[in-house]
Design a protein around this motif. Structure first.
Motif, PDB file in Angstrom:
ATOM      1  N   TYR A  60       0.874  -1.168   0.000  1.00 51.77           N
ATOM      2  CA  TYR A  60       0.000   0.000   0.000  1.00 51.77           C
ATOM      3  C   TYR A  60       0.912   1.218   0.000  1.00 51.77           C
ATOM      4  O   TYR A  60       1.676   1.428   0.937  1.00 51.77           O
ATOM      5  CB  TYR A  60      -0.930  -0.017   1.224  1.00 51.77           C
ATOM      6  N   LEU A  85      -7.479   3.475  -3.802  1.00 54.13           N
ATOM      7  CA  LEU A  85      -8.483   3.208  -2.772  1.00 54.13           C
ATOM      8  C   LEU A  85      -8.975   4.523  -2.199  1.00 54.13           C
ATOM      9  O   LEU A  85      -8.290   5.534  -2.234  1.00 54.13           O
ATOM     10  CB  LEU A  85      -7.879   2.346  -1.659  1.00 54.13           C
ATOM     11  N   THR A  86     -10.172   4.482  -1.613  1.00 58.25           N
ATOM     12  CA  THR A  86     -10.723   5.681  -1.002  1.00 58.25           C
ATOM     13  C   THR A  86     -11.395   5.333   0.321  1.00 58.25           C
ATOM     14  O   THR A  86     -11.855   4.215   0.517  1.00 58.25           O
ATOM     15  CB  THR A  86     -11.729   6.372  -1.951  1.00 58.25           C
ATOM     16  N   GLY A  87     -11.433   6.282   1.239  1.00 61.75           N
ATOM     17  CA  GLY A  87     -12.131   6.109   2.515  1.00 61.75           C
ATOM     18  C   GLY A  87     -11.380   5.252   3.508  1.00 61.75           C
ATOM     19  O   GLY A  87     -10.377   4.618   3.193  1.00 61.75           O
ATOM     20  N   HIS A  88     -11.913   5.244   4.732  1.00 65.67           N
ATOM     21  CA  HIS A  88     -11.301   4.479   5.815  1.00 65.67           C
ATOM     22  C   HIS A  88     -11.447   2.975   5.610  1.00 65.67           C
ATOM     23  O   HIS A  88     -10.667   2.196   6.137  1.00 65.67           O
ATOM     24  CB  HIS A  88     -11.894   4.872   7.169  1.00 65.67           C
ATOM     25  N   ASP A  89     -12.448   2.574   4.847  1.00 67.41           N
ATOM     26  CA  ASP A  89     -12.653   1.151   4.610  1.00 67.41           C
ATOM     27  C   ASP A  89     -11.899   0.659   3.381  1.00 67.41           C
ATOM     28  O   ASP A  89     -12.037  -0.483   2.972  1.00 67.41           O
ATOM     29  CB  ASP A  89     -14.139   0.835   4.478  1.00 67.41           C
ATOM     30  N   ALA A  90     -11.087   1.520   2.795  1.00 62.39           N
ATOM     31  CA  ALA A  90     -10.243   1.184   1.643  1.00 62.39           C
ATOM     32  C   ALA A  90     -11.059   0.625   0.481  1.00 62.39           C
ATOM     33  O   ALA A  90     -10.710  -0.367  -0.124  1.00 62.39           O
ATOM     34  CB  ALA A  90      -9.131   0.228   2.053  1.00 62.39           C
ATOM     35  N   THR A  91     -12.147   1.297   0.176  1.00 63.03           N
ATOM     36  CA  THR A  91     -12.970   0.925  -0.964  1.00 63.03           C
ATOM     37  C   THR A  91     -12.199   1.189  -2.252  1.00 63.03           C
ATOM     38  O   THR A  91     -11.510   2.198  -2.379  1.00 63.03           O
ATOM     39  CB  THR A  91     -14.271   1.771  -0.979  1.00 63.03           C
ATOM     40  N   ASN A 123      -3.023   4.849  -0.200  1.00 63.45           N
ATOM     41  CA  ASN A 123      -4.240   4.736  -0.999  1.00 63.45           C
ATOM     42  C   ASN A 123      -4.031   4.066  -2.355  1.00 63.45           C
ATOM     43  O   ASN A 123      -4.949   3.973  -3.150  1.00 63.45           O
ATOM     44  CB  ASN A 123      -4.860   6.125  -1.221  1.00 63.45           C
TER      45      ASN A 123
END
Length: 199
Positions: A60, A85-91, A123
């Motif tokens: 990462y 990736l985006t967001g805290h949930d690594a979408t 990210n």
């Protein structure tokens, strides 16, 4: 003890290099050869600071907005997955396909063709295979490990170098070879392949 799937030299390589008679090595000798092949592989990768025979790794990385990313290890056999990736949930925000980037496999650098990697911390997800294929491992690395393996086997077989051997694996016992003292000749052969990894 089983032979590692990523061994740089195999038991068969060592057996051929040592020149066993047609009857082949005994079970005890095969166990010693497995321990030697595994030990010199792990010690060499630790010394070089990189995987030698490629196996999958996930990293990462921070996106900087630029078009280039440096992978931790090189060379690179291939990239399996490259995503932002985006967001805290690594979408997964975007998946890049092979036509979206250029891989400079020798130095482990990925360059996007048309835009930059999104800015963010950890990210960018890269699943890749660093190292060489078994068929493309530099001949000097293989030579160094064969020399080292031969030296360890001779020491084990002669029983002279107890400091080289911690224990033995036969009939329920475990053989682990201390390979932390790399012969100077082998170190000289391997040194050009060392990679300093910044963490």
């Amino acid at each position: 003890m089983a032979e590692l799937t990523y061994n740089i030299i195999s038991v068969a390589n060592l057996r051929d290099w040592i020149g066993f008679p047609a009857t082949g090595p005994t079970a005890r000798e095969v166990a010693a050869l497995e321990a030697i092949a595994n030990g010199v592989t792990d010690a060499t990768e630790k010394y070089l600071g990189r995987p030698v025979v490629g196996r999958t790794r996930t990293e990462y990385l921070d996106g900087s907005g630029g078009r280039e990313l440096a992978l931790q290890y090189s060379p690179v056999v291939s990239i399996t997955t490259l995503q932002s990736l985006t967001g805290h949930d690594a979408t997964v925000y975007e998946t890049f396909v092979a036509g979206d980037y250029l891989l400079d496999s020798e130095v482990g650098r990925v360059m996007l063709w048309s835009k930059g990697f999104p800015t963010g911390r950890k990210n960018i997800k890269v699943v890749y295979i660093p190292g060489w294929t078994l068929a493309t491992v530099p001949a000097n690395i293989v030579l160094g490990l064969r020399l080292w393996g031969l030296q360890l086997f001779k020491a084990w077989n002669g029983g002279a170098a107890q400091e080289e051997i911690v224990s033995q694996s036969l009939d329920g016992q475990t053989t682990v070879f201390r390979v932390d003292v790399m012969p100077k000749k082998v170190e000289g052969i391997l040194k050009p392949y060392r990679q300093i990894v910044m963490v």
